[in-house]
Design a protein around this motif. Structure first.
Motif, PDB file in Angstrom:
ATOM      1  N   VAL A  52      -2.198  -5.298   0.580  1.00 37.53           N
ATOM      2  CA  VAL A  52      -1.313  -5.166   1.221  1.00 37.53           C
ATOM      3  C   VAL A  52      -0.715  -3.586   1.801  1.00 37.53           C
ATOM      4  CG1 VAL A  52      -1.492  -7.229   2.560  1.00 37.53           C
ATOM      5  CG2 VAL A  52       0.347  -6.455   1.920  1.00 37.53           C
ATOM      6  N   LYS A  53      -0.312  -3.486   2.265  1.00 40.73           N
ATOM      7  CA  LYS A  53       0.389  -1.103   2.441  1.00 40.73           C
ATOM      8  C   LYS A  53       1.609  -2.222   2.245  1.00 40.73           C
ATOM      9  CE  LYS A  53      -2.040   0.896   5.887  1.00 40.73           C
ATOM     10  NZ  LYS A  53      -2.422   1.805   6.968  1.00 40.73           N
ATOM     11  N   LYS A  54       2.009  -1.389   1.689  1.00 39.61           N
ATOM     12  CA  LYS A  54       3.393  -1.331   0.691  1.00 39.61           C
ATOM     13  C   LYS A  54       4.449  -1.714   1.891  1.00 39.61           C
ATOM     14  CE  LYS A  54       7.150   1.160  -2.079  1.00 39.61           C
ATOM     15  NZ  LYS A  54       7.222   1.626  -3.108  1.00 39.61           N
ATOM     16  N   LYS A  55       4.342  -1.345   3.581  1.00 37.85           N
ATOM     17  CA  LYS A  55       5.369  -1.568   4.649  1.00 37.85           C
ATOM     18  C   LYS A  55       5.058  -3.226   4.461  1.00 37.85           C
ATOM     19  CE  LYS A  55       2.042  -0.268   7.784  1.00 37.85           C
ATOM     20  NZ  LYS A  55       2.482   0.529   9.596  1.00 37.85           N
ATOM     21  N   TRP A  56       4.134  -3.511   4.375  1.00 38.11           N
ATOM     22  CA  TRP A  56       3.946  -4.979   4.810  1.00 38.11           C
ATOM     23  C   TRP A  56       3.696  -5.932   3.387  1.00 38.11           C
ATOM     24  CZ3 TRP A  56      -1.178  -3.891   6.457  1.00 38.11           C
ATOM     25  CH2 TRP A  56      -1.058  -3.385   8.074  1.00 38.11           C
ATOM     26  N   ALA A  57       4.383  -5.749   2.008  1.00 38.33           N
ATOM     27  CA  ALA A  57       3.910  -6.336   0.845  1.00 38.33           C
ATOM     28  C   ALA A  57       5.235  -7.709   0.632  1.00 38.33           C
ATOM     29  CB  ALA A  57       4.660  -5.491  -0.140  1.00 38.33           C
ATOM     30  N   VAL A  58       6.867  -7.166   0.669  1.00 37.52           N
ATOM     31  CA  VAL A  58       7.752  -8.114   1.146  1.00 37.52           C
ATOM     32  C   VAL A  58       7.480  -9.304   1.981  1.00 37.52           C
ATOM     33  CG1 VAL A  58      10.056  -8.773   0.906  1.00 37.52           C
ATOM     34  CG2 VAL A  58       9.165  -6.685  -0.184  1.00 37.52           C
ATOM     35  N   ASN A  59       6.770  -8.923   3.226  1.00 34.38           N
ATOM     36  CA  ASN A  59       6.572  -9.745   4.243  1.00 34.38           C
ATOM     37  C   ASN A  59       5.774 -10.780   3.873  1.00 34.38           C
ATOM     38  OD1 ASN A  59       7.006 -10.578   7.058  1.00 34.38           O
ATOM     39  ND2 ASN A  59       5.130 -10.903   6.929  1.00 34.38           N
ATOM     40  N   SER A  60       4.523 -10.357   3.986  1.00 30.83           N
ATOM     41  CA  SER A  60       3.356 -10.894   2.839  1.00 30.83           C
ATOM     42  C   SER A  60       3.484 -11.899   2.043  1.00 30.83           C
ATOM     43  CB  SER A  60       2.135 -10.296   2.903  1.00 30.83           C
ATOM     44  OG  SER A  60       1.740  -9.510   3.474  1.00 30.83           O
ATOM     45  N   ALA A  61       4.211 -11.409   0.701  1.00 29.86           N
ATOM     46  CA  ALA A  61       4.579 -11.873  -0.339  1.00 29.86           C
ATOM     47  C   ALA A  61       5.631 -13.556  -0.014  1.00 29.86           C
ATOM     48  CB  ALA A  61       5.452 -11.809  -1.251  1.00 29.86           C
ATOM     49  N   PHE A  62       6.521 -13.610   1.273  1.00 28.07           N
ATOM     50  CA  PHE A  62       7.309 -14.238   1.738  1.00 28.07           C
ATOM     51  C   PHE A  62       6.682 -14.987   2.531  1.00 28.07           C
ATOM     52  CE2 PHE A  62      11.191 -15.632   3.772  1.00 28.07           C
ATOM     53  CZ  PHE A  62      11.580 -16.517   3.649  1.00 28.07           C
ATOM     54  N   MET A  63       6.400 -15.329   2.765  1.00 29.20           N
ATOM     55  CA  MET A  63       4.959 -15.657   4.095  1.00 29.20           C
ATOM     56  C   MET A  63       4.390 -17.158   2.933  1.00 29.20           C
ATOM     57  SD  MET A  63       3.225 -13.059   6.826  1.00 29.20           S
ATOM     58  CE  MET A  63       1.922 -14.976   7.542  1.00 29.20           C
ATOM     59  N   ALA A  64       3.744 -16.688   2.111  1.00 30.84           N
ATOM     60  CA  ALA A  64       3.058 -17.423   0.992  1.00 30.84           C
ATOM     61  C   ALA A  64       4.166 -18.365   0.556  1.00 30.84           C
ATOM     62  CB  ALA A  64       2.658 -16.767   0.351  1.00 30.84           C
ATOM     63  N   SER A 152      -4.883 -14.074   6.639  1.00 23.52           N
ATOM     64  CA  SER A 152      -5.826 -13.574   8.169  1.00 23.52           C
ATOM     65  C   SER A 152      -4.266 -12.595   8.324  1.00 23.52           C
ATOM     66  CB  SER A 152      -6.443 -14.872   8.620  1.00 23.52           C
ATOM     67  OG  SER A 152      -7.716 -15.719   7.829  1.00 23.52           O
ATOM     68  N   VAL A 153      -3.307 -13.231   8.441  1.00 19.43           N
ATOM     69  CA  VAL A 153      -2.623 -12.644   9.755  1.00 19.43           C
ATOM     70  C   VAL A 153      -1.232 -11.706   8.906  1.00 19.43           C
ATOM     71  CG1 VAL A 153      -2.605 -14.549  11.810  1.00 19.43           C
ATOM     72  CG2 VAL A 153      -1.200 -14.873   9.188  1.00 19.43           C
ATOM     73  N   LEU A 154      -2.306 -11.271   7.994  1.00 21.70           N
ATOM     74  CA  LEU A 154      -1.095 -10.630   7.136  1.00 21.70           C
ATOM     75  C   LEU A 154      -0.975  -9.417   7.568  1.00 21.70           C
ATOM     76  CD1 LEU A 154      -2.052 -11.000   3.328  1.00 21.70           C
ATOM     77  CD2 LEU A 154      -0.176 -11.825   4.290  1.00 21.70           C
ATOM     78  N   GLY A 155       0.460  -8.529   8.111  1.00 26.99           N
ATOM     79  CA  GLY A 155       0.776  -7.329   8.951  1.00 26.99           C
ATOM     80  C   GLY A 155       0.622  -7.764  10.388  1.00 26.99           C
ATOM     81  N   ARG A 156       0.422  -9.016  10.854  1.00 31.83           N
ATOM     82  CA  ARG A 156      -0.123  -9.260  12.348  1.00 31.83           C
ATOM     83  C   ARG A 156       1.536 -10.097  12.706  1.00 31.83           C
ATOM     84  NH1 ARG A 156      -6.003  -9.120  13.249  1.00 31.83           N
ATOM     85  NH2 ARG A 156      -7.036  -9.203  11.897  1.00 31.83           N
ATOM     86  N   MET A 157       1.245 -10.945  11.838  1.00 34.17           N
ATOM     87  CA  MET A 157       2.435 -12.240  12.814  1.00 34.17           C
ATOM     88  C   MET A 157       4.102 -11.749  11.661  1.00 34.17           C
ATOM     89  SD  MET A 157       2.472 -16.222  11.667  1.00 34.17           S
ATOM     90  CE  MET A 157       1.314 -16.419  12.865  1.00 34.17           C
TER      91      MET A 157
END
Length: 346
Positions: A52-64, A152-157
């Motif tokens: 994903v884009k850098k601004k979403w990286a931490v949030n995306s990793a933490f979701m997993a 499916s919701v990376l960068g959305r939720m």
């Protein structure tokens, strides 16, 4: 001599080594469980953070990361027996904890209670290892289902919304599909076969992801127009862990270290490799150059395609499946997506 016989007898029937335990099967099943766990953490944690884009990286990793931990606690407290326990409804089991020593050290059984299978024949699998091994193996399947859905919701939720969503979807959706097909529910009675999660995992997470993306809404227009990965090398590392971990995903499905596991592992890798090469070839033919992101997408479609029948089809069929999984999704993403306004809003 008599002393040696007594020592052997004590060892054989000691609680730590019951007579029904097959050490090879148990070792392989725990290894397969670990491989599937590695697919999620760190595999998809790294893949999501880097793709994903850098601004979403931490949030995306933490979701997993959060999903992996939350699913485990929900699984042992309630959800395992909702998916594999005694029947409550034709599509749902009776929820109960799977934490007691007596329960976990007993011999594994799938389905847990006696059901009538296809053609009204008793069909219960009793692997040669304890229930604790089976509970953990099935947990890794449940966890990766939620983590795949997260894609499916990376960068959305928002992460807070995700924290509430994970246990609710696990309880009210995943357990329904798992019990219906694997736990002795109505699809199990109809003779429906899902070798290793094509329906229970990939179809359910795909439909849920599409539904969630629709209701959460599209990303900003500027984000949809350009969506480059922030770290290609880490993306490849995460994809590699996902691919190698799939050997445990499909190889562990027979619940034993047997010939089905062997053919499943081979077919899994053959299909994934074929799909990757087909996708890459199409990129070269139509766009003049290969794409690293495209290669990863081709790998993932191949892995998903082979899963429902990895131990059931011949290896030449795995190549055919790889050709289809590398071409049909390519057309839908590279051709249909550009012509369908609804897909462009996703």
């Amino acid at each position: 001599m008599a002393a040696e016989q007594i020592a052997y007898t004590v060892k054989e029937f000691a609680p730590a080594v019951p007579g029904w335990l097959n050490k090879g099967d148990n070792a392989w099943q725990m290894t397969a469980s670990t491989l599937v766990g590695i697919q999620s953490m760190p595999g998809l944690v790294i893949l999501y953070a880097s793709i994903v884009k850098k601004k979403w990286a931490v949030n995306s990793a933490f979701m997993a990361l959060y999903a992996f931990a939350a699913v485990l606690i929900c699984w042992v407290l309630l959800c395992y027996r909702m998916a594999f326990g005694d029947e409550l409804l034709p599509f749902w089991g009776k929820g109960a904890p799977a934490l007691g020593q007596k329960y976990l050290l007993g011999r594994a059984k799938v389905p847990e209670s006696k059901h009538r299978g296809y053609n009204d024949v008793d069909d219960i699998t009793e692997p040669l290892y304890p229930m604790a091994t089976l509970v953990y193996f099935q947990f890794t399947f449940a966890a990766i289902t939620l983590i795949l859905l997260a894609g499916s919701v990376l960068g959305r939720m928002n992460i807070r919304a995700w924290m509430a969503f994970v246990p609710l979807w696990l309880i009210f959706s995943y357990t329904v599909g798992a019990f219906s097909l694997w736990g002795g529910g109505f699809l199990y009675h109809w003779g429906v076969i899902d070798y290793s999660g094509g329906y229970v995992i990939h179809l359910s997470s795909g439909i849920a992801g599409l539904t969630a993306a629709y209701w959460v809404g599209p990303r900003l227009k500027c984000d949809r127009e350009r969506f480059p990965p922030n770290n290609v090398l880490l993306m490849l590392a995460g994809a590699g862990l996902l691919w190698m971990g799939w050997s445990g995903f499909n190889g562990g499905a027979p619940y034993a270290a047997n010939i089905d596991a062997s053919i499943a592992v081979l077919n899994t890798n053959v299909c994934a490799a074929t799909s990757l090469l087909i996708w890459t070839s199409l990129d070269v033919v139509f766009f003049g150059k290969p794409s690293v992101v495209g290669a990863v997408q081709g790998m993932m479609t191949g892995l998903a395609c082979i899963t429902p029948g990895a131990g059931l089809v011949q290896s030449w069929a795995a190549i055919v499946m790889g050709m289809l999984s590398g071409s049909i999704p390519w057309v839908s993403m590279m051709v249909l997506h550009k012509k369908c306004s609804l897909l462009q809003k996703a």
